[in-house]
Design an enzyme around this catalytic site. Structure first.
Site, PDB file in Angstrom:
ATOM      1  N   HIS A 163       0.830  -1.205   0.000  1.00 55.57           N
ATOM      2  CA  HIS A 163       0.000   0.000   0.000  1.00 55.57           C
ATOM      3  C   HIS A 163       0.869   1.261   0.000  1.00 55.57           C
ATOM      4  O   HIS A 163       0.367   2.359  -0.210  1.00 55.57           O
ATOM      5  CB  HIS A 163      -0.924   0.006   1.224  1.00 55.57           C
ATOM      6  CG  HIS A 163      -2.266   0.627   0.963  1.00 55.57           C
ATOM      7  ND1 HIS A 163      -2.460   1.646   0.060  1.00 55.57           N
ATOM      8  CD2 HIS A 163      -3.492   0.363   1.503  1.00 55.57           C
ATOM      9  CE1 HIS A 163      -3.740   1.995   0.050  1.00 55.57           C
ATOM     10  NE2 HIS A 163      -4.384   1.225   0.901  1.00 55.57           N
ATOM     11  N   ASP A 394      -7.388 -11.494 -18.680  1.00 54.10           N
ATOM     12  CA  ASP A 394      -7.204 -12.731 -19.446  1.00 54.10           C
ATOM     13  C   ASP A 394      -5.725 -12.873 -19.784  1.00 54.10           C
ATOM     14  O   ASP A 394      -5.187 -12.121 -20.592  1.00 54.10           O
ATOM     15  CB  ASP A 394      -8.057 -12.671 -20.718  1.00 54.10           C
ATOM     16  CG  ASP A 394      -7.918 -13.909 -21.588  1.00 54.10           C
ATOM     17  OD1 ASP A 394      -7.148 -14.823 -21.215  1.00 54.10           O
ATOM     18  OD2 ASP A 394      -8.564 -13.954 -22.653  1.00 54.10           O
TER      19      ASP A 394
END
Length: 450
Positions: A163, A394
Protein backbone atom coordinates in the site's frame (compact mmCIF):
# COMPACT_ATOMS: atom_id res chain seq x y z
CA UNK A 1 -8.17 -27.10 2.29
CA UNK A 2 -4.39 -27.56 2.49
CA UNK A 3 -1.93 -25.47 0.50
CA UNK A 4 1.64 -26.62 0.01
CA UNK A 5 4.34 -24.21 -1.17
CA UNK A 6 6.52 -25.80 -3.85
CA UNK A 7 8.98 -23.04 -4.71
CA UNK A 8 9.77 -19.37 -4.20
CA UNK A 9 11.84 -17.22 -6.51
CA UNK A 10 12.48 -13.60 -7.39
CA UNK A 11 11.27 -12.21 -10.71
CA UNK A 12 13.23 -9.20 -11.95
CA UNK A 13 12.39 -6.80 -14.79
CA UNK A 14 13.61 -8.08 -18.14
CA UNK A 15 15.15 -4.66 -18.77
CA UNK A 16 17.12 -2.77 -16.12
CA UNK A 17 15.55 0.38 -14.68
CA UNK A 18 17.46 3.50 -15.84
CA UNK A 19 19.68 5.11 -13.20
CA UNK A 20 17.60 8.31 -13.39
CA UNK A 21 14.56 6.39 -12.11
CA UNK A 22 16.23 4.41 -9.33
CA UNK A 23 15.10 6.73 -6.50
CA UNK A 24 11.29 6.85 -6.52
CA UNK A 25 9.95 9.47 -4.12
CA UNK A 26 6.53 8.81 -2.65
CA UNK A 27 3.70 11.35 -2.34
CA UNK A 28 1.93 12.54 0.80
CA UNK A 29 -0.92 10.10 0.10
CA UNK A 30 1.60 7.24 -0.13
CA UNK A 31 3.06 8.29 3.23
CA UNK A 32 -0.38 8.34 4.86
CA UNK A 33 -1.40 4.92 3.48
CA UNK A 34 -1.55 2.12 6.07
CA UNK A 35 1.41 -0.22 6.50
CA UNK A 36 -0.03 -3.27 4.76
CA UNK A 37 -0.16 -5.31 1.59
CA UNK A 38 -3.37 -5.08 -0.43
CA UNK A 39 -4.68 -8.57 -1.36
CA UNK A 40 -6.66 -9.73 -4.37
CA UNK A 41 -7.05 -13.27 -5.77
CA UNK A 42 -8.15 -14.22 -9.29
CA UNK A 43 -9.45 -17.77 -9.98
CA UNK A 44 -9.18 -19.59 -13.32
CA UNK A 45 -10.66 -23.01 -14.19
CA UNK A 46 -8.80 -25.32 -16.54
CA UNK A 47 -8.19 -29.02 -17.07
CA UNK A 48 -4.52 -28.79 -18.01
CA UNK A 49 -2.17 -26.17 -16.61
CA UNK A 50 0.43 -27.07 -19.25
CA UNK A 51 -1.71 -26.11 -22.26
CA UNK A 52 -1.48 -22.33 -22.14
CA UNK A 53 -0.06 -22.09 -25.63
CA UNK A 54 3.08 -22.10 -27.71
CA UNK A 55 6.09 -19.83 -27.58
CA UNK A 56 8.82 -20.37 -30.18
CA UNK A 57 7.20 -23.72 -30.97
CA UNK A 58 7.57 -25.02 -27.40
CA UNK A 59 4.73 -25.78 -25.01
CA UNK A 60 5.11 -23.80 -21.79
CA UNK A 61 3.46 -24.08 -18.38
CA UNK A 62 1.21 -21.40 -17.02
CA UNK A 63 3.63 -20.62 -14.18
CA UNK A 64 6.55 -20.15 -16.57
CA UNK A 65 4.35 -18.04 -18.80
CA UNK A 66 3.29 -15.86 -15.85
CA UNK A 67 6.90 -15.41 -14.75
CA UNK A 68 8.01 -14.28 -18.20
CA UNK A 69 5.14 -11.85 -18.63
CA UNK A 70 5.59 -10.52 -15.07
CA UNK A 71 9.25 -9.86 -15.83
CA UNK A 72 8.17 -7.93 -18.91
CA UNK A 73 5.51 -5.80 -17.20
CA UNK A 74 7.87 -4.92 -14.33
CA UNK A 75 9.95 -2.86 -16.75
CA UNK A 76 7.05 -0.38 -16.87
CA UNK A 77 5.95 -0.88 -13.26
CA UNK A 78 9.52 -0.71 -11.94
CA UNK A 79 8.70 0.53 -8.38
CA UNK A 80 7.05 -2.87 -7.76
CA UNK A 81 10.48 -4.46 -8.26
CA UNK A 82 12.09 -2.13 -5.69
CA UNK A 83 12.28 -1.96 -1.91
CA UNK A 84 10.89 0.72 0.40
CA UNK A 85 13.42 2.79 2.37
CA UNK A 86 11.21 4.02 5.21
CA UNK A 87 13.87 6.31 6.73
CA UNK A 88 14.21 8.10 3.38
CA UNK A 89 10.50 7.99 2.38
CA UNK A 90 11.37 6.59 -1.03
CA UNK A 91 11.57 3.36 -3.02
CA UNK A 92 14.96 2.08 -4.13
CA UNK A 93 14.19 0.88 -7.69
CA UNK A 94 17.38 -1.10 -8.29
CA UNK A 95 15.50 -4.15 -9.62
CA UNK A 96 15.56 -6.37 -6.54
CA UNK A 97 12.48 -8.04 -8.01
CA UNK A 98 9.01 -9.32 -7.11
CA UNK A 99 8.41 -12.51 -5.14
CA UNK A 100 6.82 -15.43 -7.03
CA UNK A 101 5.54 -18.50 -5.16
CA UNK A 102 4.26 -21.74 -6.70
CA UNK A 103 1.89 -23.86 -4.60
CA UNK A 104 -0.59 -26.72 -4.89
CA UNK A 105 -4.01 -27.14 -3.27
CA UNK A 106 -5.51 -30.49 -2.27
CA UNK A 107 -9.11 -29.74 -3.36
CA UNK A 108 -10.86 -28.84 -6.60
CA UNK A 109 -11.54 -25.20 -7.42
CA UNK A 110 -15.30 -25.79 -7.68
CA UNK A 111 -15.25 -27.29 -4.17
CA UNK A 112 -13.91 -23.98 -2.85
CA UNK A 113 -16.15 -21.63 -4.83
CA UNK A 114 -19.22 -23.82 -4.33
CA UNK A 115 -19.22 -23.26 -0.57
CA UNK A 116 -20.85 -19.84 -1.03
CA UNK A 117 -21.75 -18.15 2.27
CA UNK A 118 -20.48 -21.20 4.17
CA UNK A 119 -16.95 -20.60 2.94
CA UNK A 120 -14.37 -20.15 5.68
CA UNK A 121 -12.83 -17.00 4.24
CA UNK A 122 -9.77 -17.28 6.50
CA UNK A 123 -8.63 -20.22 4.36
CA UNK A 124 -8.22 -17.92 1.38
CA UNK A 125 -5.28 -16.24 3.13
CA UNK A 126 -3.28 -19.39 2.44
CA UNK A 127 -3.54 -18.54 -1.27
CA UNK A 128 -1.42 -15.44 -0.61
CA UNK A 129 2.40 -15.53 -0.59
CA UNK A 130 2.95 -13.36 2.48
CA UNK A 131 1.17 -11.90 5.53
CA UNK A 132 -0.98 -8.84 4.85
CA UNK A 133 0.78 -6.82 7.54
CA UNK A 134 4.36 -7.59 6.41
CA UNK A 135 5.28 -4.27 4.84
CA UNK A 136 7.68 -1.33 5.08
CA UNK A 137 10.84 -3.29 5.94
CA UNK A 138 13.72 -3.17 3.49
CA UNK A 139 13.47 -6.96 3.04
CA UNK A 140 9.78 -6.84 2.07
CA UNK A 141 9.00 -7.04 -1.66
CA UNK A 142 6.66 -4.37 -2.99
CA UNK A 143 4.89 -7.04 -5.03
CA UNK A 144 4.39 -10.73 -4.23
CA UNK A 145 2.48 -13.29 -6.29
CA UNK A 146 1.37 -16.84 -5.49
CA UNK A 147 0.09 -19.19 -8.18
CA UNK A 148 -1.83 -22.03 -6.50
CA UNK A 149 -2.83 -25.03 -8.64
CA UNK A 150 -5.94 -26.94 -7.52
CA UNK A 151 -6.45 -30.69 -7.76
CA UNK A 152 -8.60 -30.21 -10.88
CA UNK A 153 -5.92 -28.17 -12.66
CA UNK A 154 -7.61 -24.82 -12.01
CA UNK A 155 -5.48 -22.11 -10.49
CA UNK A 156 -5.63 -19.04 -8.27
CA UNK A 157 -3.35 -16.04 -8.77
CA UNK A 158 -2.94 -14.30 -5.42
CA UNK A 159 -1.49 -10.79 -5.69
CA UNK A 160 -0.14 -8.78 -2.75
CA UNK A 161 1.05 -5.25 -3.39
CA UNK A 162 2.44 -2.76 -0.92
CA UNK A 163 0.00 0.00 0.00
CA UNK A 164 3.06 2.23 0.22
CA UNK A 165 3.05 2.69 -3.57
CA UNK A 166 -0.33 1.41 -4.75
CA UNK A 167 -4.05 1.88 -4.27
CA UNK A 168 -6.61 -0.46 -5.82
CA UNK A 169 -6.64 1.52 -9.08
CA UNK A 170 -2.88 1.05 -9.46
CA UNK A 171 -3.15 -2.66 -8.66
CA UNK A 172 -5.92 -3.23 -11.20
CA UNK A 173 -3.85 -1.35 -13.81
CA UNK A 174 -0.85 -3.56 -13.05
CA UNK A 175 -2.89 -6.78 -13.34
CA UNK A 176 -4.55 -5.59 -16.58
CA UNK A 177 -1.18 -4.73 -18.13
CA UNK A 178 0.37 -7.99 -16.91
CA UNK A 179 -2.45 -9.93 -18.58
CA UNK A 180 -1.98 -7.92 -21.78
CA UNK A 181 1.75 -8.71 -21.88
CA UNK A 182 0.95 -12.39 -21.22
CA UNK A 183 -1.40 -12.56 -24.22
CA UNK A 184 1.18 -10.82 -26.39
CA UNK A 185 3.76 -13.44 -25.44
CA UNK A 186 1.33 -16.17 -26.47
CA UNK A 187 0.45 -14.47 -29.72
CA UNK A 188 -3.17 -14.54 -28.54
CA UNK A 189 -3.63 -10.75 -28.63
CA UNK A 190 -6.44 -9.54 -30.91
CA UNK A 191 -7.75 -6.17 -32.09
CA UNK A 192 -10.42 -6.05 -29.36
CA UNK A 193 -7.87 -6.30 -26.54
CA UNK A 194 -6.71 -3.10 -24.81
CA UNK A 195 -3.46 -1.63 -26.06
CA UNK A 196 -0.69 -1.61 -23.41
CA UNK A 197 -0.37 1.75 -21.66
CA UNK A 198 2.59 3.52 -20.13
CA UNK A 199 1.96 4.00 -16.40
CA UNK A 200 2.78 7.41 -14.95
CA UNK A 201 4.94 7.43 -11.79
CA UNK A 202 5.20 11.07 -10.76
CA UNK A 203 2.62 11.41 -7.97
CA UNK A 204 5.24 12.93 -5.66
CA UNK A 205 5.53 15.89 -8.03
CA UNK A 206 1.75 16.40 -7.80
CA UNK A 207 1.49 16.00 -4.02
CA UNK A 208 4.98 16.17 -2.47
CA UNK A 209 5.61 14.10 0.64
CA UNK A 210 5.71 15.68 4.09
CA UNK A 211 7.37 12.77 5.93
CA UNK A 212 4.16 11.76 7.71
CA UNK A 213 3.23 8.46 9.36
CA UNK A 214 0.79 5.98 7.86
CA UNK A 215 -2.59 4.98 9.27
CA UNK A 216 -2.21 2.80 12.40
CA UNK A 217 -4.52 -0.11 11.57
CA UNK A 218 -2.80 -2.46 14.03
CA UNK A 219 -1.82 -5.12 11.50
CA UNK A 220 1.00 -7.45 12.58
CA UNK A 221 3.80 -8.89 10.43
CA UNK A 222 3.05 -12.50 11.30
CA UNK A 223 0.90 -14.77 9.15
CA UNK A 224 -2.81 -14.38 9.82
CA UNK A 225 -4.23 -16.95 12.26
CA UNK A 226 -6.43 -19.20 10.14
CA UNK A 227 -7.35 -21.69 12.86
CA UNK A 228 -8.32 -19.24 15.60
CA UNK A 229 -8.95 -15.79 14.13
CA UNK A 230 -9.93 -12.79 16.27
CA UNK A 231 -11.86 -11.36 13.33
CA UNK A 232 -14.45 -12.96 11.10
CA UNK A 233 -14.78 -12.23 7.40
CA UNK A 234 -17.80 -13.23 5.33
CA UNK A 235 -18.99 -12.32 1.88
CA UNK A 236 -22.57 -11.22 1.32
CA UNK A 237 -24.00 -11.18 -2.18
CA UNK A 238 -26.37 -8.43 -3.31
CA UNK A 239 -28.08 -9.21 -6.62
CA UNK A 240 -28.91 -6.45 -9.10
CA UNK A 241 -32.61 -6.70 -8.18
CA UNK A 242 -31.80 -6.45 -4.46
CA UNK A 243 -29.62 -3.40 -5.09
CA UNK A 244 -32.45 -1.73 -7.03
CA UNK A 245 -34.80 -2.27 -4.06
CA UNK A 246 -32.20 -0.92 -1.62
CA UNK A 247 -31.74 2.22 -3.73
CA UNK A 248 -35.49 2.89 -3.68
CA UNK A 249 -35.62 2.30 0.07
CA UNK A 250 -32.63 4.62 0.57
CA UNK A 251 -34.30 7.58 -1.16
CA UNK A 252 -34.76 10.32 1.45
CA UNK A 253 -37.63 12.00 -0.39
CA UNK A 254 -40.10 9.57 -1.95
CA UNK A 255 -41.23 12.25 -4.38
CA UNK A 256 -37.72 12.54 -5.81
CA UNK A 257 -36.98 10.63 -9.01
CA UNK A 258 -33.23 10.65 -8.40
CA UNK A 259 -31.99 7.60 -6.50
CA UNK A 260 -28.80 7.30 -4.44
CA UNK A 261 -25.97 5.42 -6.14
CA UNK A 262 -25.59 1.66 -5.86
CA UNK A 263 -22.47 1.99 -3.72
CA UNK A 264 -23.81 4.63 -1.30
CA UNK A 265 -27.03 2.63 -0.84
CA UNK A 266 -25.07 -0.53 0.01
CA UNK A 267 -22.83 1.41 2.37
CA UNK A 268 -26.00 2.59 4.09
CA UNK A 269 -27.44 -0.91 4.56
CA UNK A 270 -24.11 -2.35 5.76
CA UNK A 271 -23.12 0.67 7.82
CA UNK A 272 -26.45 0.78 9.62
CA UNK A 273 -26.17 -2.89 10.58
CA UNK A 274 -22.63 -2.43 11.97
CA UNK A 275 -23.45 0.80 13.82
CA UNK A 276 -26.62 -0.69 15.35
CA UNK A 277 -24.59 -3.62 16.71
CA UNK A 278 -22.05 -1.31 18.32
CA UNK A 279 -24.56 1.05 19.97
CA UNK A 280 -26.92 -1.69 21.18
CA UNK A 281 -25.31 -1.58 24.63
CA UNK A 282 -26.78 1.50 26.40
CA UNK A 283 -23.56 1.88 28.41
CA UNK A 284 -21.46 2.37 25.29
CA UNK A 285 -20.98 5.74 23.53
CA UNK A 286 -23.11 6.32 20.43
CA UNK A 287 -20.61 8.22 18.31
CA UNK A 288 -19.63 6.63 15.01
CA UNK A 289 -17.42 7.43 12.05
CA UNK A 290 -17.62 6.14 8.48
CA UNK A 291 -14.54 6.42 6.28
CA UNK A 292 -14.70 6.15 2.48
CA UNK A 293 -11.85 6.33 -0.01
CA UNK A 294 -12.55 8.70 -2.94
CA UNK A 295 -10.49 8.18 -6.10
CA UNK A 296 -8.95 11.48 -7.25
CA UNK A 297 -8.27 10.33 -10.81
CA UNK A 298 -10.19 12.26 -13.49
CA UNK A 299 -11.81 14.42 -10.79
CA UNK A 300 -9.20 17.12 -10.37
CA UNK A 301 -8.77 20.19 -12.56
CA UNK A 302 -6.72 19.52 -14.64
CA UNK A 303 -7.69 15.84 -14.41
CA UNK A 304 -5.31 13.19 -13.10
CA UNK A 305 -5.27 10.43 -15.77
CA UNK A 306 -6.44 6.86 -15.11
CA UNK A 307 -2.95 5.45 -15.64
CA UNK A 308 -1.45 7.64 -12.90
CA UNK A 309 0.06 5.19 -10.40
CA UNK A 310 0.55 5.39 -6.67
CA UNK A 311 -2.04 6.25 -4.01
CA UNK A 312 -4.41 8.90 -5.30
CA UNK A 313 -7.43 9.03 -3.04
CA UNK A 314 -9.01 11.29 -0.47
CA UNK A 315 -10.49 10.11 2.81
CA UNK A 316 -14.16 11.12 3.04
CA UNK A 317 -15.60 11.01 6.56
CA UNK A 318 -19.09 11.00 8.04
CA UNK A 319 -19.17 11.48 11.81
CA UNK A 320 -22.38 11.52 13.84
CA UNK A 321 -24.31 10.12 16.80
CA UNK A 322 -26.71 7.20 16.72
CA UNK A 323 -30.00 7.23 18.60
CA UNK A 324 -31.09 4.71 21.19
CA UNK A 325 -32.47 2.46 18.43
CA UNK A 326 -29.46 2.89 16.19
CA UNK A 327 -29.10 4.99 13.07
CA UNK A 328 -31.77 5.94 10.53
CA UNK A 329 -31.09 4.35 7.13
CA UNK A 330 -32.23 7.05 4.71
CA UNK A 331 -30.49 9.79 6.69
CA UNK A 332 -27.25 7.80 6.77
CA UNK A 333 -27.28 7.28 2.99
CA UNK A 334 -28.02 10.98 2.47
CA UNK A 335 -25.05 11.94 4.65
CA UNK A 336 -22.76 9.50 2.85
CA UNK A 337 -23.84 10.91 -0.52
CA UNK A 338 -23.47 14.56 0.51
CA UNK A 339 -20.03 14.12 2.05
CA UNK A 340 -18.67 12.27 -0.97
CA UNK A 341 -20.01 15.04 -3.24
CA UNK A 342 -18.26 17.56 -0.98
CA UNK A 343 -14.97 15.72 -1.31
CA UNK A 344 -15.33 15.36 -5.07
CA UNK A 345 -15.53 19.16 -5.13
CA UNK A 346 -12.40 19.23 -2.96
CA UNK A 347 -10.67 17.16 -5.65
CA UNK A 348 -11.35 19.90 -8.18
CA UNK A 349 -9.67 22.49 -5.94
CA UNK A 350 -6.47 20.61 -5.13
CA UNK A 351 -4.32 22.62 -7.52
CA UNK A 352 -6.10 25.98 -7.33
CA UNK A 353 -6.59 26.16 -3.55
CA UNK A 354 -2.87 26.16 -2.83
CA UNK A 355 -3.28 23.89 0.21
CA UNK A 356 -3.62 20.47 -1.46
CA UNK A 357 -1.52 18.68 1.17
CA UNK A 358 -3.72 20.04 3.96
CA UNK A 359 -6.91 19.01 2.16
CA UNK A 360 -5.56 15.50 1.58
CA UNK A 361 -4.29 14.95 5.14
CA UNK A 362 -7.50 16.28 6.75
CA UNK A 363 -9.48 13.05 6.41
CA UNK A 364 -6.51 10.91 7.47
CA UNK A 365 -6.02 13.02 10.59
CA UNK A 366 -9.72 12.72 11.42
CA UNK A 367 -9.49 8.93 11.23
CA UNK A 368 -6.35 8.75 13.39
CA UNK A 369 -8.01 10.92 16.03
CA UNK A 370 -11.21 8.86 16.06
CA UNK A 371 -9.40 5.52 16.32
CA UNK A 372 -8.37 6.45 19.88
CA UNK A 373 -11.45 8.51 20.84
CA UNK A 374 -13.23 6.87 23.84
CA UNK A 375 -16.46 8.59 22.81
CA UNK A 376 -16.47 6.78 19.47
CA UNK A 377 -18.47 3.55 19.50
CA UNK A 378 -17.25 2.35 16.11
CA UNK A 379 -15.16 3.38 13.13
CA UNK A 380 -16.16 1.86 9.77
CA UNK A 381 -13.76 1.71 6.81
CA UNK A 382 -15.48 1.31 3.44
CA UNK A 383 -13.54 0.58 0.25
CA UNK A 384 -15.18 0.25 -3.18
CA UNK A 385 -13.42 -2.15 -5.59
CA UNK A 386 -16.52 -2.75 -7.69
CA UNK A 387 -15.30 -0.56 -10.56
CA UNK A 388 -11.92 -2.35 -10.85
CA UNK A 389 -11.76 -4.43 -14.07
CA UNK A 390 -10.32 -7.58 -12.48
CA UNK A 391 -12.72 -9.82 -14.40
CA UNK A 392 -11.13 -8.62 -17.65
CA UNK A 393 -7.73 -10.11 -16.74
CA UNK A 394 -7.20 -12.73 -19.45
CA UNK A 395 -3.63 -14.07 -19.39
CA UNK A 396 -4.25 -16.12 -22.51
CA UNK A 397 -6.50 -18.87 -21.16
CA UNK A 398 -9.72 -16.98 -20.48
CA UNK A 399 -11.10 -14.58 -17.91
CA UNK A 400 -11.40 -15.40 -14.19
CA UNK A 401 -14.52 -17.14 -12.93
CA UNK A 402 -14.21 -15.42 -9.56
CA UNK A 403 -12.26 -12.60 -7.91
CA UNK A 404 -11.98 -12.43 -4.14
CA UNK A 405 -10.58 -10.59 -1.18
CA UNK A 406 -9.45 -12.46 1.96
CA UNK A 407 -9.69 -12.17 5.73
CA UNK A 408 -8.26 -8.70 6.44
CA UNK A 409 -7.87 -8.44 10.23
CA UNK A 410 -9.18 -4.87 10.57
CA UNK A 411 -12.37 -4.32 12.59
CA UNK A 412 -15.42 -3.03 10.70
CA UNK A 413 -13.64 -2.97 7.34
CA UNK A 414 -15.79 -3.63 4.25
CA UNK A 415 -14.78 -4.16 0.59
CA UNK A 416 -17.18 -4.16 -2.34
CA UNK A 417 -16.36 -6.31 -5.40
CA UNK A 418 -18.60 -6.79 -8.40
CA UNK A 419 -19.57 -10.26 -9.55
CA UNK A 420 -18.57 -11.80 -12.90
CA UNK A 421 -21.70 -10.47 -14.65
CA UNK A 422 -21.01 -6.93 -13.45
CA UNK A 423 -24.59 -6.61 -12.19
CA UNK A 424 -24.35 -7.91 -8.61
CA UNK A 425 -21.96 -6.93 -5.83
CA UNK A 426 -20.19 -8.98 -3.16
CA UNK A 427 -19.61 -7.26 0.16
CA UNK A 428 -16.62 -8.62 2.10
CA UNK A 429 -17.33 -7.72 5.72
CA UNK A 430 -14.65 -7.90 8.44
CA UNK A 431 -15.97 -7.79 12.01
CA UNK A 432 -15.11 -8.93 15.50
CA UNK A 433 -15.85 -12.61 15.59
CA UNK A 434 -18.66 -12.12 18.17
CA UNK A 435 -20.32 -9.42 16.04
CA UNK A 436 -20.65 -11.47 12.86
CA UNK A 437 -23.70 -13.55 13.96
CA UNK A 438 -25.47 -10.32 14.95
CA UNK A 439 -24.69 -8.78 11.57
CA UNK A 440 -26.02 -11.85 9.73
CA UNK A 441 -29.26 -11.64 11.71
CA UNK A 442 -29.86 -7.97 10.90
CA UNK A 443 -33.26 -7.69 9.20
CA UNK A 444 -31.96 -5.71 6.21
CA UNK A 445 -29.01 -8.02 5.67
CA UNK A 446 -31.28 -11.06 5.81
CA UNK A 447 -33.78 -9.47 3.43
CA UNK A 448 -31.42 -8.28 0.71
CA UNK A 449 -28.55 -10.81 0.60
CA UNK A 450 -28.36 -14.29 -0.90
Amino acid sequence: MKVEHLSTEVIKPCTSTPLSLRDYKISIVDELAPVMNVPVILYYPTDDIHSSGKENGTSISKCMHLKKSLSKVLTRFYPFAGRYMKDLYMVNCSDQGAEFVEAKVDIRLDELIGRGKDMKVELLNSLLPRPIGAGDEVTDPMLAVQVSVFACGGCAIGVLSSHRIADISTISTLIKEWATDAKLLLGAFDENDPVPVSPIWNSASLFPGKKMSGLPLGLIREKENIDNPKFATKKFYFSSSAIAKIRKKARLDNSSEKLPTRVQSLWGIIGKAIIDINVANPEKPRGFLIIQAVNMRERTDPPIPKNQCGNLYLISTVQSLAGEKGVEFQGLVDNLTRFVKRDVEVCKMLWTAGNGAQLISQGFNELIKCLTDPEMSCVNLFTDWSKSPFYEADFGWGKPVWVSSVNVPVINHVYLLRDKSGEGIEAWVNLKIDDMPKFEQDSNIMEFTT
